[in-house]
Design a protein around this motif. Sequence first.
Motif, PDB file in Angstrom:
ATOM      1  N   LEU A  52      18.891   3.544 -33.290  1.00 56.95           N
ATOM      2  CA  LEU A  52      18.722   4.356 -32.087  1.00 56.95           C
ATOM      3  C   LEU A  52      17.896   5.605 -32.332  1.00 56.95           C
ATOM      4  N   ALA A  53      17.330   6.095 -31.235  1.00 60.08           N
ATOM      5  CA  ALA A  53      16.553   7.334 -31.262  1.00 60.08           C
ATOM      6  C   ALA A  53      16.763   8.031 -29.931  1.00 60.08           C
ATOM      7  N   ILE A  54      16.816   9.358 -29.960  1.00 59.27           N
ATOM      8  CA  ILE A  54      16.955  10.118 -28.712  1.00 59.27           C
ATOM      9  C   ILE A  54      15.704  10.974 -28.566  1.00 59.27           C
ATOM     10  N   ASP A  55      15.029  10.842 -27.444  1.00 57.32           N
ATOM     11  CA  ASP A  55      13.757  11.545 -27.297  1.00 57.32           C
ATOM     12  C   ASP A  55      13.948  12.926 -26.668  1.00 57.32           C
ATOM     13  N   ALA A  56      12.841  13.620 -26.486  1.00 60.74           N
ATOM     14  CA  ALA A  56      12.890  15.009 -26.014  1.00 60.74           C
ATOM     15  C   ALA A  56      13.398  15.112 -24.583  1.00 60.74           C
ATOM     16  N   LYS A  57      13.396  13.986 -23.864  1.00 56.90           N
ATOM     17  CA  LYS A  57      13.928  14.019 -22.498  1.00 56.90           C
ATOM     18  C   LYS A  57      15.393  13.595 -22.458  1.00 56.90           C
ATOM     19  N   GLY A  58      15.934  13.294 -23.630  1.00 59.45           N
ATOM     20  CA  GLY A  58      17.340  12.892 -23.678  1.00 59.45           C
ATOM     21  C   GLY A  58      17.574  11.417 -23.443  1.00 59.45           C
ATOM     22  N   MET A  59      16.490  10.630 -23.395  1.00 58.52           N
ATOM     23  CA  MET A  59      16.650   9.170 -23.279  1.00 58.52           C
ATOM     24  C   MET A  59      16.970   8.609 -24.652  1.00 58.52           C
ATOM     25  N   CYS A  60      17.928   7.736 -24.681  1.00 59.36           N
ATOM     26  CA  CYS A  60      18.274   7.120 -25.953  1.00 59.36           C
ATOM     27  C   CYS A  60      17.732   5.694 -25.973  1.00 59.36           C
ATOM     28  N   THR A  61      16.948   5.394 -26.984  1.00 59.74           N
ATOM     29  CA  THR A  61      16.472   4.017 -27.151  1.00 59.74           C
ATOM     30  C   THR A  61      17.323   3.351 -28.216  1.00 59.74           C
ATOM     31  N   VAL A  62      17.919   2.230 -27.835  1.00 55.64           N
ATOM     32  CA  VAL A  62      18.721   1.465 -28.786  1.00 55.64           C
ATOM     33  C   VAL A  62      17.887   0.261 -29.226  1.00 55.64           C
ATOM     34  N   LYS A 159      29.335  27.666 -23.466  1.00 55.48           N
ATOM     35  CA  LYS A 159      27.903  27.389 -23.680  1.00 55.48           C
ATOM     36  C   LYS A 159      27.649  25.887 -23.631  1.00 55.48           C
ATOM     37  N   ARG A 160      26.390  25.553 -23.448  1.00 54.16           N
ATOM     38  CA  ARG A 160      26.012  24.132 -23.343  1.00 54.16           C
ATOM     39  C   ARG A 160      24.720  23.869 -24.086  1.00 54.16           C
ATOM     40  N   ILE A 161      24.613  22.707 -24.636  1.00 55.23           N
ATOM     41  CA  ILE A 161      23.335  22.285 -25.226  1.00 55.23           C
ATOM     42  C   ILE A 161      23.217  20.763 -25.101  1.00 55.23           C
ATOM     43  N   ALA A 162      22.026  20.323 -24.722  1.00 53.30           N
ATOM     44  CA  ALA A 162      21.813  18.881 -24.494  1.00 53.30           C
ATOM     45  C   ALA A 162      21.414  18.185 -25.787  1.00 53.30           C
ATOM     46  N   TYR A 163      21.731  16.884 -25.838  1.00 52.39           N
ATOM     47  CA  TYR A 163      21.298  16.071 -26.993  1.00 52.39           C
ATOM     48  C   TYR A 163      19.794  16.250 -27.219  1.00 52.39           C
ATOM     49  N   ALA A 164      19.048  16.262 -26.105  1.00 53.36           N
ATOM     50  CA  ALA A 164      17.589  16.359 -26.229  1.00 53.36           C
ATOM     51  C   ALA A 164      17.199  17.611 -27.018  1.00 53.36           C
ATOM     52  N   GLN A 165      17.923  18.695 -26.782  1.00 53.46           N
ATOM     53  CA  GLN A 165      17.599  19.932 -27.519  1.00 53.46           C
ATOM     54  C   GLN A 165      18.041  19.829 -28.972  1.00 53.46           C
ATOM     55  N   LEU A 166      19.085  19.067 -29.204  1.00 52.70           N
ATOM     56  CA  LEU A 166      19.626  18.980 -30.559  1.00 52.70           C
ATOM     57  C   LEU A 166      18.794  18.076 -31.457  1.00 52.70           C
ATOM     58  N   ILE A 167      18.299  17.000 -30.867  1.00 54.74           N
ATOM     59  CA  ILE A 167      17.671  15.978 -31.715  1.00 54.74           C
ATOM     60  C   ILE A 167      16.300  15.567 -31.203  1.00 54.74           C
ATOM     61  N   GLY A 168      16.060  15.772 -29.914  1.00 52.94           N
ATOM     62  CA  GLY A 168      14.911  15.198 -29.208  1.00 52.94           C
ATOM     63  C   GLY A 168      13.705  14.873 -30.076  1.00 52.94           C
ATOM     64  N   GLY A 169      13.429  13.609 -30.261  1.00 59.35           N
ATOM     65  CA  GLY A 169      12.226  13.160 -30.961  1.00 59.35           C
ATOM     66  C   GLY A 169      12.326  13.197 -32.470  1.00 59.35           C
ATOM     67  N   LYS A 170      13.421  13.729 -32.999  1.00 64.17           N
ATOM     68  CA  LYS A 170      13.560  13.767 -34.459  1.00 64.17           C
ATOM     69  C   LYS A 170      14.474  12.633 -34.931  1.00 64.17           C
TER      70      LYS A 170
END
Lengths: 740, 154
Positions: A52-62, A159-170
Amino acid sequence: MNTHFKTTRRDVLKGGGALVVSFSFGAQAGDALAQTAAAAKPLALTEVDSYLAIDAKGMCTVYSGKVDLGTGTDTALRQMAAEELDLPLNRIKLVTGDTLLTPDQGTTWGSLTIQSGGVQIRQASAAAKAALLEEAAKRLNVKKEELSVAGGVVSGGGKRIAYAQLIGGKSFSIKLDPKQPVPTKDPKTFKLVGTSVPRVDIPGKATGTFTYMQDFRVPGMLHGRVVRPPAMQAKLESVDEASIKGIRSAKVIRQGNFLAVVAANEWAAIKGARQLKATWSKWEGLPEQSKLYEHVRATKVAKDEVTSTVGNAAEALGQGAKKLAATYDFAIHTHGSIGPSCAVAEFKDGKLTSWSASQATHTLRKQLAQMFAMPVDDVRCLYLEGAGCYGRNGHEDAAADAALLAKATGKPVRVQWSRADEHGWDPKGPPTLIDLRAAMDGSGTVTAWESEFFIPQSAGGFLVPLVAATLAEMPYEKHIAPGNIIRNSDIPYKFANVKTVCHRLESTPFTPSWIRTPGRMQNTYANECFMDELAAAASADPIEFRLKYLDPADTRGIEILNRLVALAKWDKRPSPKGGQSGDVVKGRGVSYVKYELVRTYVGVVAEVEVNRATGIIKVPKFYITHDCGQIINPDGLKNQLEGNIIQTVSRTLLEELKFNRSAVTSLDWASYPILTFPDVPDIAMDLIDRPTMPPWGAGEPAAAVVPSAISNAVFDATGVRLRSIPYTPEKVKAALRGAA
Amino acid sequence: MATRPLTVNGKRVSITVDDPDMPLLYALRDDLALKGPRFGCGLAQCGACTVHVDGRAVRSCVTPLSSIKPGQRVVTLEGLGTPQNPHPVQRAFIEEQAVQCGYCINGMIMEAAAFLARNRRPTETQIKQALANNLCRCGTHARIVRAVKRAATA
Ligand code: FES
Ligand code: FES
């Protein structure tokens, strides 16, 4: 767990594997960047980034190596990933069966997509989520335990943080160790798993927007049609190319005994293939159909595999007060996918790209590389869904046909098999012959059970030879690969003396492969019918008789049968029913399986009506109790169980491949009929869900019990045993005459 | 080469063919890039290729292009409805999840839609008879019958 995230060039791969005509993938010559990117997508089964990968928009590709063969697993796998990641379903994109992008999770077979492939994806998802939480805790400066996740957003301490901010594209760069499973969600908290999420593919399939393999096109593509030998091993002697002169753009391609016509449009290729005149040598190497089982029995045994021994069955058989013996056989079956196999191939800059509906793109890739003597790395195989696939059918062969033609013409080529190509040339479920013997003491207790299964050997590995490679005399491995057909030759019943042996035969008339529930269906059929014979000989109720011999510690098996009694309102009594007059008599039969003796439990009751005058069997009703552990999607499961039962009623009552000494003669649906609407049974189900247990397969086990339930029901109705699949009216009438 | 005018899904189109006897199926799939009608047998045995011609369900795999008059209305699965705005029969199939692989489903929906247009309140037996020449290998029959029933009562 190590949780530093790395930047990669995965974005270069965007669009890879999607169903678009113009995507760029792999490495074009001199495109070093693409090459690096391709190499950068990990495929190892031990890397989270492989799955899997999570992109900068928060979409997860499995990325799944297991593909959807028409069973709905694309939806179920999304459910499993989304559940574990706490993402909504529409934030999961799924890429399947692309050798460049998806890990090799093994062939999509054996009812293992959820049980093995899904569990791997679940593990990767759980590991990813744990890493995301850890990272969020750091960034938000909140304790991990105080964080919560919803919709891909981590919250805590206001506080809040999205997956996209945490990992997006990495990339995650986390290792998975199957020996140390990552903790997964508590099933009590499941929101998606265990619910009947509607299938993602159905709206498109019901409105004509879904792209099947058969719809896939690439620009500049030619259409190819194969011309198979009229006798299976005939040699091509001559071809009259002038015979298709009148068809614009049609061209003959010949290599050894491989013959095909390519043309600019599909109809020209079809006409060309029909019209082409060729002469072939004679070949009559197939056994006579009427003597098929004599042939099977006389085939040399390559090796014996003893699948179980308890005590001394031979000795106990000699001493039994009552002895029984029976021989069962099961016909050769064809897969019969409703859409014949289709593939597209393209050679470009020395590299081969193959699009097909193969259930094993990683395996196909190796076979194609071998066929063309090219490095495996220069072959990419991509999966597109075809018509329902129940095992290794013709898709891989169509892929090899297309590749050969693409190589020969220098253009991309689409090969669509005809109905006759499919029926005539897909590999077959081999004929099966089974001898059983048992003994009972004076009280009706079984003292010995002995069985012998005459089934083809597995030789080499699991590579069913590609037809094009064999005809064109290109390199291939001469494997005999009928699938894992020895399972369920051993039995779940605890008798004092047991011996079960598989005689693995050196050869079988047609190239064998696995068709839904390979071996497990045939073996269970013989075992469960013979079990019923023993119950009748002991004048015992068939369900009580089974319960008597099940391991008392196997409570799930016992529960299956007890719930079946309730579901089917089972009338406790021995078979046959007796006392029926008139032409049409009714009966009911039971069958039970613990799949491969280690997983999914199924119990069924079939109700039949046998017309003694016409020999026609009707199966108006089936009852099924089913325990596959944790259920991912109940409606998806029901859909599979209905399919298993209906398809196997068809195989039991109607299906038998016909052939002469040269070739298959069942080349269409008239000569290989399958069950149609008026004869489809009504099905009642009791699904046992065990959310805290591992999910097991459901694509095959229910099929295993259908033939025996029908045979047992026919015995209950008529007092006559049917032991030869399919149960055609002629066989039924002959059996009734024999008993009269 | 000949040019044949056709009316497909409400649009006038023209198709250039070498052979006017080419089956309609290939014109729809290859020339018009439609994905609803499917090739299953080419022998009028399975129903996968079913389309409507003037409201009648026909097997496009054995219907020569030359037999279709320019004014006749050819409708494919795409012309019946869209994912956003499905035909009642399509909606019923989606609601009943009456698909496994779905390869036969074009034929099932087209056959059922033509059947329901003439027979609004069919019995289950009539539905099964109406679909008796449409084959499904996945064993989706039970759901398909439920979907047609649902569409009939919608
Ligand atoms: S493809 Fe036309 S009926 Fe089968
Ligand atoms: S759903 Fe697969 S053939 Fe009908």
